[in-house]
Design a protein around this motif. Structure first.
Motif, PDB file in Angstrom:
ATOM      1  N   GLU A 137       0.840  -1.191   0.000  1.00 25.98           N
ATOM      2  CA  GLU A 137       0.000   0.000   0.000  1.00 25.98           C
ATOM      3  C   GLU A 137       0.879   1.246   0.000  1.00 25.98           C
ATOM      4  OE1 GLU A 137      -2.070  -0.926   3.590  1.00 25.98           O
ATOM      5  OE2 GLU A 137      -0.679   0.207   4.859  1.00 25.98           O
ATOM      6  N   TYR A 138       0.275   2.384  -0.374  1.00 23.21           N
ATOM      7  CA  TYR A 138       1.004   3.650  -0.349  1.00 23.21           C
ATOM      8  C   TYR A 138       0.058   4.762   0.070  1.00 23.21           C
ATOM      9  CZ  TYR A 138      -1.147   5.133  -4.780  1.00 23.21           C
ATOM     10  OH  TYR A 138      -2.038   5.511  -5.761  1.00 23.21           O
ATOM     11  N   THR A 146      -4.904   5.354   2.434  1.00 17.91           N
ATOM     12  CA  THR A 146      -3.946   4.484   1.747  1.00 17.91           C
ATOM     13  C   THR A 146      -4.620   3.882   0.518  1.00 17.91           C
ATOM     14  OG1 THR A 146      -4.540   2.484   2.998  1.00 17.91           O
ATOM     15  CG2 THR A 146      -2.750   3.866   3.879  1.00 17.91           C
ATOM     16  N   LEU A 147      -3.816   3.511  -0.478  1.00 17.28           N
ATOM     17  CA  LEU A 147      -4.291   2.852  -1.683  1.00 17.28           C
ATOM     18  C   LEU A 147      -3.436   1.616  -1.968  1.00 17.28           C
ATOM     19  CD1 LEU A 147      -5.000   5.873  -4.067  1.00 17.28           C
ATOM     20  CD2 LEU A 147      -6.687   4.291  -3.093  1.00 17.28           C
ATOM     21  N   PRO A 148      -3.981   0.610  -2.661  1.00 15.57           N
ATOM     22  CA  PRO A 148      -3.207  -0.585  -2.980  1.00 15.57           C
ATOM     23  C   PRO A 148      -2.031  -0.256  -3.891  1.00 15.57           C
ATOM     24  CG  PRO A 148      -5.558  -0.962  -3.309  1.00 15.57           C
ATOM     25  CD  PRO A 148      -5.368   0.506  -3.137  1.00 15.57           C
ATOM     26  N   ASP A 177      -7.191   1.184   1.909  1.00 17.01           N
ATOM     27  CA  ASP A 177      -7.176   0.166   0.867  1.00 17.01           C
ATOM     28  C   ASP A 177      -5.739  -0.322   0.717  1.00 17.01           C
ATOM     29  OD1 ASP A 177      -9.914   1.028   0.190  1.00 17.01           O
ATOM     30  OD2 ASP A 177      -8.890   2.755  -0.719  1.00 17.01           O
ATOM     31  N   GLY A 178      -5.557  -1.620   0.492  1.00 19.48           N
ATOM     32  CA  GLY A 178      -4.198  -2.130   0.317  1.00 19.48           C
ATOM     33  C   GLY A 178      -4.162  -3.622   0.112  1.00 19.48           C
ATOM     34  N   GLY A 194      -6.112  -8.482  -0.647  1.00 21.27           N
ATOM     35  CA  GLY A 194      -6.041  -7.418   0.343  1.00 21.27           C
ATOM     36  C   GLY A 194      -7.416  -6.961   0.774  1.00 21.27           C
ATOM     37  N   TYR A 196     -10.372  -3.298   0.957  1.00 21.04           N
ATOM     38  CA  TYR A 196     -10.720  -1.923   0.616  1.00 21.04           C
ATOM     39  C   TYR A 196     -11.901  -1.497   1.471  1.00 21.04           C
ATOM     40  CZ  TYR A 196     -14.802  -3.467  -2.119  1.00 21.04           C
ATOM     41  OH  TYR A 196     -16.009  -4.002  -2.508  1.00 21.04           O
TER      42      TYR A 196
END
Length: 218
Positions: A137-138, A146-148, A177-178, A194, A196
């Protein structure tokens, strides 16, 4: 009840230089890992508990992981090995073996926030020495917290690739999300797993099926 002088780890018990388990060989070094103190008299060796012969326990050595330029702290979460080379991932990527490692930063999408570390890769899977996918994630500049993140390796270079979210994914600033896991059988068969946050603020499972740099959400 715990017995005095007995150290327990990973379902095994160590006492007086012996590792107690049923029907197998157990090396206490492999269970405890580096940096864990053993009871007085305990030996770092395998002990036969079945019909097998003793084997030498694996030797473990702690190595300080190098950092990419400009990065002062890091943590590593996943590792895979192919032949004589291993790849470790986390808040940066390490490639090497033994005491020789090369560090590189996690690749980031264009919308990533720019502070270090700003991404975490939790697992990596490779189908060859030059082909791998790492998942995590970032933190983006705006939108969800966070996003995947999927990082794909072709040759020696890593590249972040876009990850579509389901239509009911929330875009709120506190949504998370990740990815936690990824596995690849080949360059044409990968699966990342993962989570979301949906528009009802509920966490849902996320699967991404991929072919190298191409993925299909399910």
């Amino acid at each position: 009840m715990e017995q005095a002088g007995v150290l327990r780890a990973g379902g095994f018990a160590c006492r007086g230089g012996r590792v107690l388990a049923a029907g197998c060989l157990v090396a206490v070094a492999a269970v405890l890992g580096p940096g864990v103190a053993l009871p007085a008299g305990a030996a770092m060796r395998a002990v036969p508990t079945g019909r097998h012969s003793p084997v030498a326990a694996p030797a473990w050595t702690g190595v300080e992981a190098p950092l990419p330029a400009g990065q002062k702290t890091s943590a590593l979460f996943g590792v895979t090995c192919l032949s004589t080379t291993c790849i470790a991932v986390g808040e940066n990527i390490l490639t090497g073996s033994g005491s020789s490692w090369t560090a590189s930063p996690d690749p980031l999408p264009a919308n990533a926030a720019r502070y270090v570390p700003d991404a975490q890769l939790y697992q990596v899977s490779c189908w060859s020495a030059s082909g791998c996918v790492a998942a995590g994630e970032y933190t983006p500049k705006s939108g969800p917290a966070t996003l995947p993140l999927l990082a794909v390796k072709h040759g020696s270079a890593w590249k972040a690739v876009s990850v579509p979210l389901p239509a009911n994914a929330s875009q709120g600033g506190e949504s998370l999300d990740g990815f936690f896991a990824v596995g690849c059988q080949s360059a044409s068969t990968c699966l990342a797993a993962g989570y979301y946050t949906d528009t009802s603020d509920q966490m849902q499972g996320l699967l991404e099926i991929g072919r190298a740099s191409c993925r299909e959400r399910v």
